[in-house]
Scaffold this motif. Structure first.
Motif, short mmCIF file in Angstrom:
data_model
loop_
_atom_site.label_atom_id
_atom_site.label_comp_id
_atom_site.label_asym_id
_atom_site.label_seq_id
_atom_site.Cartn_x
_atom_site.Cartn_y
_atom_site.Cartn_z
N LEU A 147 -48.39 -38.46 94.95
CA LEU A 147 -47.15 -38.93 94.35
C LEU A 147 -45.97 -38.64 95.27
O LEU A 147 -45.97 -37.66 96.01
CB LEU A 147 -46.91 -38.25 93.00
N ASP A 148 -44.94 -39.49 95.21
CA ASP A 148 -43.77 -39.28 96.06
C ASP A 148 -42.80 -38.30 95.40
O ASP A 148 -43.00 -37.84 94.27
CB ASP A 148 -43.08 -40.60 96.40
N GLU A 149 -41.72 -37.98 96.14
CA GLU A 149 -40.77 -36.98 95.67
C GLU A 149 -40.15 -37.35 94.32
O GLU A 149 -39.90 -36.49 93.48
CB GLU A 149 -39.66 -36.79 96.72
N ARG A 150 -39.90 -38.63 94.11
CA ARG A 150 -39.31 -39.05 92.84
C ARG A 150 -40.30 -38.90 91.70
O ARG A 150 -39.97 -38.38 90.62
CB ARG A 150 -38.82 -40.49 92.90
N ALA A 151 -41.52 -39.36 91.94
CA ALA A 151 -42.51 -39.36 90.86
C ALA A 151 -42.84 -37.96 90.37
O ALA A 151 -43.05 -37.75 89.16
CB ALA A 151 -43.78 -40.06 91.33
N VAL A 152 -42.87 -36.97 91.27
CA VAL A 152 -43.22 -35.62 90.82
C VAL A 152 -42.06 -34.95 90.07
O VAL A 152 -42.27 -33.99 89.33
CB VAL A 152 -43.66 -34.71 91.99
N ARG A 153 -40.85 -35.47 90.27
CA ARG A 153 -39.68 -34.90 89.62
C ARG A 153 -39.30 -35.60 88.30
O ARG A 153 -38.58 -35.06 87.48
CB ARG A 153 -38.46 -35.00 90.54
N LEU A 154 -39.77 -36.82 88.13
CA LEU A 154 -39.33 -37.64 87.02
C LEU A 154 -39.70 -37.02 85.68
O LEU A 154 -40.88 -36.75 85.42
CB LEU A 154 -39.95 -39.04 87.13
N PRO A 155 -38.73 -36.78 84.80
CA PRO A 155 -39.05 -36.24 83.47
C PRO A 155 -39.77 -37.29 82.64
O PRO A 155 -39.37 -38.44 82.60
CB PRO A 155 -37.68 -35.90 82.89
N ARG A 156 -40.84 -36.87 81.97
CA ARG A 156 -41.66 -37.83 81.23
C ARG A 156 -41.80 -37.46 79.76
O ARG A 156 -42.64 -38.02 79.04
CB ARG A 156 -43.03 -37.95 81.90
N THR A 157 -40.99 -36.51 79.28
CA THR A 157 -40.96 -36.17 77.86
C THR A 157 -39.49 -36.00 77.45
O THR A 157 -38.62 -35.83 78.31
CB THR A 157 -41.70 -34.85 77.57
N PRO A 158 -39.21 -36.02 76.16
CA PRO A 158 -37.83 -35.84 75.71
C PRO A 158 -37.24 -34.48 76.08
O PRO A 158 -36.01 -34.32 76.09
CB PRO A 158 -37.94 -35.98 74.18
N GLN A 216 -49.55 -40.61 82.84
CA GLN A 216 -48.39 -41.45 82.57
C GLN A 216 -47.80 -42.01 83.86
O GLN A 216 -47.29 -43.13 83.89
CB GLN A 216 -47.32 -40.65 81.83
N ALA A 217 -47.87 -41.23 84.94
CA ALA A 217 -47.24 -41.62 86.20
C ALA A 217 -47.95 -42.79 86.85
O ALA A 217 -47.33 -43.78 87.27
CB ALA A 217 -47.20 -40.43 87.16
N ASP A 218 -49.28 -42.70 86.98
CA ASP A 218 -49.99 -43.76 87.71
C ASP A 218 -51.41 -44.02 87.19
O ASP A 218 -52.18 -44.72 87.83
CB ASP A 218 -50.04 -43.43 89.20
N GLY A 219 -51.73 -43.45 86.04
CA GLY A 219 -53.05 -43.69 85.46
C GLY A 219 -54.13 -42.76 85.96
O GLY A 219 -55.26 -42.81 85.45
N ALA A 220 -53.83 -41.91 86.95
CA ALA A 220 -54.84 -41.00 87.48
C ALA A 220 -55.16 -39.91 86.46
O ALA A 220 -54.26 -39.34 85.85
CB ALA A 220 -54.36 -40.37 88.78
N ALA A 221 -56.44 -39.65 86.27
CA ALA A 221 -56.87 -38.65 85.29
C ALA A 221 -58.09 -37.92 85.82
O ALA A 221 -58.81 -38.43 86.69
CB ALA A 221 -57.18 -39.31 83.95
N GLY A 222 -58.34 -36.75 85.30
CA GLY A 222 -59.53 -36.02 85.69
C GLY A 222 -59.32 -34.53 85.69
O GLY A 222 -58.19 -34.04 85.72
N LEU A 223 -60.43 -33.80 85.65
CA LEU A 223 -60.40 -32.35 85.56
C LEU A 223 -60.09 -31.69 86.89
O LEU A 223 -59.24 -30.81 86.99
CB LEU A 223 -61.74 -31.84 85.03
#
Length: 205
Positions: free
Chosen positions: A36-47, A167-174
């Motif tokens: 993920l880029d600098e913006r994506a890792v910082r972007l708030p994704r909850t209220p 939520q960011a890009d669909g990536a999931a996993g343990l």
């Protein structure tokens, strides 16, 4: 003694088990930033503003407190961490500022791991400590209890990171080598989700 791996049929001692689960939670949190880029890792994704890089920064603060102050240990460079030392401004540990790049936060957390592990891997598990922000009736504490508490805390945040990354890009996993998810195609996942939505709609009527 190898504390980061587990061989089938091998019974680890208490310290190895505790450290393995602690490190697994750490690795999961950091891994969720990969790609993920600098913006994506910082972007708030909850209220309430929860974001991926903030979770890693928060985890660094958690370990600094529990494996440092609790046992009267000083982390090298602590005086430079204004966000950690500020006791008046809420949530400074839950986001990275514009001048705190990903590599800086992750690098700090890895240094905190090493600092914590000097204690976790070498001190007796019944080493006493005092958690200043806990009520008196919960003190003193043992190193064993603190490791369990921190692992529980980090694991909860790793679960937060799972959802934020999806939520960011669909990536999931343990973890890198084991998704722990069924091997379904994108179409199969879409059909699965649609079925869950149908069930929820039916239940709501």
């Amino acid at each position: 003694m190898t504390c980061g791996t587990h061989q089938p049929g091998h019974v680890d001692d208490d310290r190895a088990v505790l450290h393995r689960y602690l490190q697994s939670a750490r690795d999961a949190l950091v891994w969720k930033l990969d790609g993920l880029d600098e913006r994506a890792v910082r972007l708030p994704r909850t209220p309430t503003g929860t974001n991926l890089l903030g979770l890693v920064k928060h985890a660094a603060g958690v370990e600094l407190g529990y494996f440092g102050e609790t046992f009267d240990r000083d982390f090298p460079g602590l005086a430079e961490l204004a966000w950690y030392l500020d006791e008046t401004t809420p949530n400074l540990d839950m986001y990275a500022t514009a001048d705190e790049p990903v590599d800086e936060i992750v690098g700090l957390y890895r240094r905190v791991w090493a600092f914590a592990d000097e204690l976790v891997l070498n001190a007796p598990l019944d080493t006493p400590g005092r958690v200043a922000w806990w009520p008196e009736h919960r003190n003193p504490v043992s190193l064993r209890e603190v490791v369990v508490h921190v692992t529980s805390d980090l694991s909860r945040h790793a679960g937060h990171a799972d959802i934020l990354r999806e939520q960011a890009d669909g990536a999931a996993g343990l973890r890198v080598d084991n998704s722990n998810l069924p091997g379904m195609t994108a179409d199969e996942w879409a059909a699965y989700v649609a079925e869950l939505e149908r069930i929820a709609d039916a239940a709501g009527r």
